[in-house]
Design an enzyme around this catalytic site. Structure first.
Site, PDB file in Angstrom:
ATOM      1  N   ALA A   8       5.710  -2.555   9.416  1.00 18.89           N
ATOM      2  CA  ALA A   8       4.533  -3.112  10.105  1.00 18.89           C
ATOM      3  C   ALA A   8       3.657  -2.001  10.670  1.00 18.89           C
ATOM      4  O   ALA A   8       2.867  -2.222  11.590  1.00 18.89           O
ATOM      5  CB  ALA A   8       5.002  -4.038  11.230  1.00 18.89           C
ATOM      6  N   ASP A  32       9.777  -5.488  10.205  1.00 20.10           N
ATOM      7  CA  ASP A  32       9.957  -4.103  10.650  1.00 20.10           C
ATOM      8  C   ASP A  32      11.307  -3.998  11.361  1.00 20.10           C
ATOM      9  O   ASP A  32      11.851  -4.989  11.858  1.00 20.10           O
ATOM     10  CB  ASP A  32       8.833  -3.664  11.594  1.00 20.10           C
ATOM     11  CG  ASP A  32       8.646  -2.145  11.622  1.00 20.10           C
ATOM     12  OD1 ASP A  32       7.722  -1.639  10.963  1.00 20.10           O
ATOM     13  OD2 ASP A  32       9.452  -1.467  12.307  1.00 20.10           O
ATOM     14  N   HIS A 178       1.646  10.811  -7.837  1.00 12.47           N
ATOM     15  CA  HIS A 178       0.866  10.628  -6.598  1.00 12.47           C
ATOM     16  C   HIS A 178       1.213  11.777  -5.651  1.00 12.47           C
ATOM     17  O   HIS A 178       1.788  11.597  -4.591  1.00 12.47           O
ATOM     18  CB  HIS A 178       1.200   9.262  -5.975  1.00 12.47           C
ATOM     19  CG  HIS A 178       0.473   8.986  -4.697  1.00 12.47           C
ATOM     20  ND1 HIS A 178      -0.899   8.896  -4.612  1.00 12.47           N
ATOM     21  CD2 HIS A 178       0.928   8.764  -3.437  1.00 12.47           C
ATOM     22  CE1 HIS A 178      -1.242   8.644  -3.366  1.00 12.47           C
ATOM     23  NE2 HIS A 178      -0.163   8.572  -2.628  1.00 12.47           N
TER      24      HIS A 178
HETATM   25  N1  LIG Z   1       1.555   5.268  -1.958  1.00 18.00           N
HETATM   26  C1  LIG Z   1       0.470   5.484  -1.245  1.00 18.00           C
HETATM   27  O1  LIG Z   1      -0.633   5.519  -1.784  1.00 18.00           O
HETATM   28  C2  LIG Z   1       0.560   5.696   0.224  1.00 18.00           C
HETATM   29  C3  LIG Z   1       1.780   5.834   0.819  1.00 18.00           C
HETATM   30  N2  LIG Z   1       1.891   5.990   2.180  1.00 18.00           N
HETATM   31  C4  LIG Z   1       3.240   6.043   2.722  1.00 18.00           C
HETATM   32  O2  LIG Z   1       3.520   4.786   3.340  1.00 18.00           O
HETATM   33  C5  LIG Z   1       4.534   4.965   4.338  1.00 18.00           C
HETATM   34  C6  LIG Z   1       4.120   4.262   5.633  1.00 18.00           C
HETATM   35  O3  LIG Z   1       3.033   4.903   6.220  1.00 18.00           O
HETATM   36  P1  LIG Z   1       2.453   4.396   7.632  1.00 18.00           P
HETATM   37  O4  LIG Z   1       2.320   2.926   7.606  1.00 18.00           O
HETATM   38  O5  LIG Z   1       1.291   5.227   7.947  1.00 18.00           O
HETATM   39  O6  LIG Z   1       3.661   4.783   8.607  1.00 18.00           O
HETATM   40  P2  LIG Z   1       4.021   4.128  10.039  1.00 18.00           P
HETATM   41  O7  LIG Z   1       4.919   5.074  10.722  1.00 18.00           O
HETATM   42  O8  LIG Z   1       2.768   3.687  10.704  1.00 18.00           O
HETATM   43  O9  LIG Z   1       4.826   2.802   9.641  1.00 18.00           O
HETATM   44  C7  LIG Z   1       6.076   2.823   9.041  1.00 18.00           C
HETATM   45  C8  LIG Z   1       6.875   1.650   9.577  1.00 18.00           C
HETATM   46  O10 LIG Z   1       8.114   1.556   8.868  1.00 18.00           O
HETATM   47  C9  LIG Z   1       9.064   1.041   9.793  1.00 18.00           C
HETATM   48  N3  LIG Z   1      10.424   1.237   9.310  1.00 18.00           N
HETATM   49  C10 LIG Z   1      11.158   2.379   9.290  1.00 18.00           C
HETATM   50  N4  LIG Z   1      12.390   2.134   8.806  1.00 18.00           N
HETATM   51  C11 LIG Z   1      12.431   0.819   8.497  1.00 18.00           C
HETATM   52  C12 LIG Z   1      13.434  -0.030   7.959  1.00 18.00           C
HETATM   53  N5  LIG Z   1      14.653   0.422   7.626  1.00 18.00           N
HETATM   54  N6  LIG Z   1      13.137  -1.340   7.775  1.00 18.00           N
HETATM   55  C13 LIG Z   1      11.922  -1.831   8.123  1.00 18.00           C
HETATM   56  N7  LIG Z   1      10.951  -1.074   8.649  1.00 18.00           N
HETATM   57  C14 LIG Z   1      11.188   0.235   8.838  1.00 18.00           C
HETATM   58  C15 LIG Z   1       8.744   1.786  11.081  1.00 18.00           C
HETATM   59  O11 LIG Z   1       9.313   1.148  12.207  1.00 18.00           O
HETATM   60  C16 LIG Z   1       7.238   1.773  11.073  1.00 18.00           C
HETATM   61  O12 LIG Z   1       6.700   0.687  11.796  1.00 18.00           O
HETATM   62  C17 LIG Z   1       4.725   6.483   4.465  1.00 18.00           C
HETATM   63  O13 LIG Z   1       5.873   6.887   3.744  1.00 18.00           O
HETATM   64  C18 LIG Z   1       3.467   7.037   3.824  1.00 18.00           C
HETATM   65  O14 LIG Z   1       3.649   8.343   3.345  1.00 18.00           O
HETATM   66  C19 LIG Z   1       0.790   6.014   2.997  1.00 18.00           C
HETATM   67  C20 LIG Z   1      -0.460   5.876   2.432  1.00 18.00           C
HETATM   68  C21 LIG Z   1      -0.680   5.738   1.015  1.00 18.00           C
HETATM   69  O1  LIG Z   2      -1.244  11.483   1.944  1.00 13.85           O
HETATM   70  C1  LIG Z   2      -0.248  10.851   2.304  1.00 13.85           C
HETATM   71  O2  LIG Z   2       0.802  11.376   2.701  1.00 13.85           O
HETATM   72  C2  LIG Z   2      -0.274   9.357   2.239  1.00 13.85           C
HETATM   73  C3  LIG Z   2      -0.704   8.981   0.894  1.00 13.85           C
HETATM   74  O3  LIG Z   2       0.065   8.907  -0.026  1.00 13.85           O
HETATM   75  C4  LIG Z   2      -2.153   8.933   0.656  1.00 13.85           C
HETATM   76  O4  LIG Z   2      -2.945   8.689   1.583  1.00 13.85           O
HETATM   77  O5  LIG Z   2      -2.527   9.144  -0.494  1.00 13.85           O
END
Ligand SMILES: NC(=O)C1=CN([C@@H]2O[C@H](COP(=O)(O)OP(=O)(O)OC[C@H]3O[C@@H](n4cnc5c(N)ncnc54)[C@H](O)[C@@H]3O)[C@@H](O)[C@H]2O)C=CC1
Ligand SMILES: O=C([O-])CC(=O)C(=O)O
Length: 309
Positions: A8, A32, A178
């Site tokens: 979340a 979450d 990515h």
């Molecule tokens: N593929 C893509 O294009 C992108 C990937 N990301 C990735 O997405 C992920 C999340 O990023 P944000 O939302 O900014 O991080 P965030 O820290 O805001 O949210 C992550 C959430 O995951 C929860 N969490 C951790 N362990 C958990 C579990 N076992 N079960 C359920 N919930 C759990 C945390 O409590 C937290 O609320 C990161 O790994 C980031 O690198 C971010 C942007 C783009």
């Molecule tokens: O840059 C990061 O770590 C998160 C991500 O994958 C993106 O925004 O493309």
């Protein structure tokens, strides 16, 4: 149609916001591990419904997978984001444990769902999910890594900036991994309303567009102190919409390759047709020798990361 979003945090909540506002699903469940966090995000989002004019039901739960049962789509955003100066790959130790656990729990109660992996390093987390899904007898076509949708949006943003025209009139795809060095923005195939952008931009200008696209995530992480969420949330919405509305859009996505693009036993970004059953078809592009070499290099880097699992 029911969508579960695991995590979340910034990305998960923004994705939920997009899916609810556009009524892509009738129900969104956010889960979450942090006590009360998903409940709070869900309540806050649900209180925008009368203003925004949507009827999607949004609920939040703390680690209770029974509430996610029979989802049509599961989106995995749980895990830590990077900090300035880090690569996505450095997140593998923490995120592989989190993603492995949540994927098993979510698929056990929603075995028919399409699962969209967002957590980084996304290509390796998608491969991990593919392995778990295969053990559970779930088709590879139900496992989609989201990265290409976002990277292609950033590519169009940078093209729009260079050309001084509306992004909506531009088309372009990013394939490969990515990662900051593994993405391949296909400048040769990008168009401004069907006309190759190379007619309007010099090779140097196109190289600059490509370079800025590749470090798009790192640039935002430097500015924000954590990674981005608006465009990632919108890109998740685009993928989920193509699934639930069976749009059959071509969206570059990370999928399991079994010989396509000369690669086997790896999940990597290629153009795929996305519909109700997940990814339905890999679209084979005729790549130039230079693009082929970049794809191989990207695959080598992702394979090395997969070995760390
Ligand atoms: N593929 C893509 O294009 C992108 C990937 N990301 C990735 O997405 C992920 C999340 O990023 P944000 O939302 O900014 O991080 P965030 O820290 O805001 O949210 C992550 C959430 O995951 C929860 N969490 C951790 N362990 C958990 C579990 N076992 N079960 C359920 N919930 C759990 C945390 O409590 C937290 O609320 C990161 O790994 C980031 O690198 C971010 C942007 C783009
Ligand atoms: O840059 C990061 O770590 C998160 C991500 O994958 C993106 O925004 O493309």
């Amino acid at each position: 149609m029911k969508v579960t979003i695991i995590g979340a945090g910034a990305v998960g909540a923004t994705a939920a916001d997009n899916i609810a506002r556009k009524e892509i699903a009738s129900e969104v469940v956010i889960l979450d591990i942090k006590e009360g966090f998903a409940e709070g995000k869900a309540m806050d989002l649900a209180q925008t419904a009368s203003i925004e004019g949507f009827d999607t039901k949004i609920t939040g739960v703390t680690n209770d997978y029974s509430k996610t049962a029979k989802s049509d789509v599961i989106v995995v955003t749980s895990g830590i984001p990077r900090k300035p100066g880090m690569t996505r790959e450095e997140l593998i130790g923490t995120n592989a444990k989190i993603v492995g656990g949540v994927v098993k729990s979510a698929l056990e109660v929603s075995p028919k769902a399409v699962i969209v992996i967002v957590s980084n390093p996304m290509d390796t987390m998608t491969y991990l999910t593919y392995k778990i899904a295969a053990e559970m007898g779930i088709s590879k076509r139900k496992v989609i890594g989201m990265g290409g949708a976002l990277d292609s949006a950033r590519f169009r943003y940078r093209l729009g900036e260079a050309l001084g025209v509306a992004q909506s009139d531009l088309h372009g795809m990013v394939i490969g991994g990515h990662g900051d060095t593994t993405m391949i923005p296909l400048t040769r195939l990008a168009t401004w309303n069907s006309i190759p952008v190379s007619r309007f931009l010099s090779a140097e200008a196109l190289k600059e567009v490509s370079d800025k696209t590749m470090v798009g995530g790192a640039t935002l992480t430097g500015l924000l102190g954590t990674s981005a969420w608006y465009a990632p949330g919108a890109a998740i919405g685009q993928v989920v919409e193509s699934i639930l509305r069976d749009e059959k859009k071509i969206i570059p996505s990370c999928v399991y390759l079994n010989g396509e693009y000369g690669q086997k036993d790896i999940c990597l970004g290629v153009p795929v047709v996305i519909g109700r059953n997940g990814w339905e078809k890999i679209v084979t592009l005729r790549l130039s020798n230079e693009e082929k070499a970049a794809f191989e290099k990207s695959a080598d880097a992702v394979r090395a990361m997969n070995a760390a699992l």
